[in-house]
Design an enzyme around this catalytic site. Structure first.
Site, PDB file in Angstrom:
ATOM      1  N   CYS A 169      97.578  75.788 -28.160  1.00 16.77           N
ATOM      2  CA  CYS A 169      98.206  76.909 -28.828  1.00 16.77           C
ATOM      3  C   CYS A 169      99.890  76.203 -29.136  1.00 16.77           C
ATOM      4  CB  CYS A 169      98.257  77.694 -27.617  1.00 16.77           C
ATOM      5  SG  CYS A 169      96.936  78.776 -27.161  1.00 16.77           S
ATOM      6  N   HIS A 294     106.690  81.528 -24.894  1.00 18.42           N
ATOM      7  CA  HIS A 294     105.622  81.745 -25.106  1.00 18.42           C
ATOM      8  C   HIS A 294     104.915  82.689 -24.511  1.00 18.42           C
ATOM      9  CE1 HIS A 294     101.885  79.719 -26.323  1.00 18.42           C
ATOM     10  NE2 HIS A 294     101.224  79.474 -24.926  1.00 18.42           N
ATOM     11  N   HIS A 328      98.200  87.024 -29.332  1.00 20.72           N
ATOM     12  CA  HIS A 328      98.908  85.835 -29.557  1.00 20.72           C
ATOM     13  C   HIS A 328      97.724  84.783 -29.975  1.00 20.72           C
ATOM     14  CE1 HIS A 328      98.643  81.375 -28.373  1.00 20.72           C
ATOM     15  NE2 HIS A 328      98.255  81.458 -26.353  1.00 20.72           N
TER      16      HIS A 328
END
Length: 401
Positions: A169, A294, A328
């Site tokens: 990520c 995040h 996400h």
């Protein structure tokens, strides 16, 4: 040591919120989420879950194949990529940079965690049913992690250095850092950076197997959060030397390698990435006017990130996570977060943390639940990944902004 800032000459994104910056800002202003229920048999022959439903940040309209001249690159990931290159006239802005610098002096650095694996999955699914692979384009590179970069290089007519980064990520956030180094070392005069990841069975079933997927729209930093909602996105930026309205001021990267999927409980790796970014920008935390977090809505990630924010930033420093809006987006998350951050700097509209109702106590004096109008001079964007791969990007407004 401080580094010379780079001009962010153009940027764009496509996500569940729509195509381009205008669609993103309209969703931010309205506090609107793009998450929707996953169909029972989407991305696999078997349903992912029964009830209640899994929510995803799907980009609609990806059934349309690539133009014929790119048919050898056709897959869901590259269809999403093509949409991203067209949004906000980004491909045209790159063409102008190529005219200024030459095709060999524009680098390409892209991040992805799965690239075109969905196309490979479909091939094996057909093999299981028919006993043979379906006809494939005559392009073995389509079934590699480098397929994203290969397609974009051809689509944009670039001839410079090309890099594919896959660090889960943080992939596309690290693309900004790698590109800055290439330009600073004189190996390129400009760079196309970004990331793309699309929904596929490996991602959906894999995260479900890890018991990280929420059965409701994700709620970042909420005390009752249940996990992530997976999304897909394409996000790009063009970096060049010189001053401009928006600048990449610094970047920091670290690897704490604490655990395959859990962050270091004290946030040591995230803190190290933040410190490096501040040092390269010649700034302190007091200079940061907004934090794009995040904020995945998993119990541990949010806990550790909240602890870092409470420890390092003064109460009242505004912060938010946009994953309740887009899901996400994995390897695209770092670049998508950068675009949200650049828009906040450009327009003075800070996103709220959509879906979240009761913030984590450590975030009580930071987390924005609704959008806020506020002019800021510098902002940070976080990307923290599996395996402890961390990246922090710092952006700011130029002298003429």
């Amino acid at each position: 040591m401080p580094i010379p800032p780079l001009r962010v000459s153009a940027f764009t994104a496509v996500s569940a919120l729509g195509d381009g910056c205008q669609a993103m800002q309209a969703a931010v202003a309205a506090g609107r989420s793009g998450l929707q229920p996953l169909g029972r048999h989407d991305f696999g022959a078997r349903p992912l879950v029964e009830t209640p439903q899994t929510w995803v940040g799907r980009v609609d309209g990806l059934e349309l194949a690539l133009p014929d001249r790119f048919s050898h690159w056709d897959c869901r990931n590259n269809r999403l990529t093509w949409r991203g290159l067209l949004a906000d006239g980004f491909a045209d802005r790159v063409a102008q940079a190529v005219a200024r610098h030459g095709a060999g002096r524009v680098a390409l650095v892209l991040g992805s965690s799965t690239a075109s694996i969905g196309e490979t999955e479909d091939g094996y699914a057909a093999l299981a049913v028919t006993g043979r692979f379906p006809p494939q384009p005559d392009n073995r590179s389509l079934h590699t992690l480098h397929s994203l970069t290969g397609f974009v290089k051809e689509a944009l007519g670039l001839q410079g250095i090309e890099l594919s980064i896959s660090t889960a990520c943080s992939s596309s956030a690290k693309a900004f850092a790698a590109a800055e180094r290439l330009i600073r070392l004189g190996l390129a005069d400009a760079a196309v950076v970004g990331g793309v990841d699309s929904l596929c069975g490996s991602v959906l079933f894999g995260f479900h197997a890890l018991q990280l997927v929420s059965r409701e729209p994700c709620r970042p930093f909420d005390v009752n959060r249940q996990g992530i909602s997976i999304g897909e996105a394409a996000a790009f930026a063009l970096l060049e030397r010189g001053d401009g309205d928006l600048l990449l001021l610094g970047h920091g990267e670290s690897s704490d390698a604490h655990h395959l999927s859990a962050p270091d409980p004290e946030g040591a790796g995230a803190a190290a990435a933040l410190e490096m970014a501040l040092a390269r920008a010649g700034l302190t935390t007091a200079d940061i006017g907004y934090l794009h977090l995040h904020g995945t809505a998993t119990p541990k990630n949010d806990e550790v990130e909240a602890r870092l924010i409470a420890k390092r930033f003064a109460p009242g420093t505004p912060a938010s996570s946009t994953k309740g809006m887009t899901g996400h987006t994995l390897g695209a998350a770092g670049a998508l977060g950068a675009v949200f951050t650049l828009l906040a700097l450009r327009d003075g509209l800070l996103p709220g943390t959509v879906q979240t109702r009761t913030p984590e106590p450590a975030m009580a004096h930071h987390l924005l639940l609704r959008p806020v109008r506020q002019d800021i001079g510098c902002a940070a964007s976080h990307a923290f990944a599996f395996g402890g791969s961390n990246s922090v990007l710092l952006f700011g407004r130029g002298a003429g902004a």
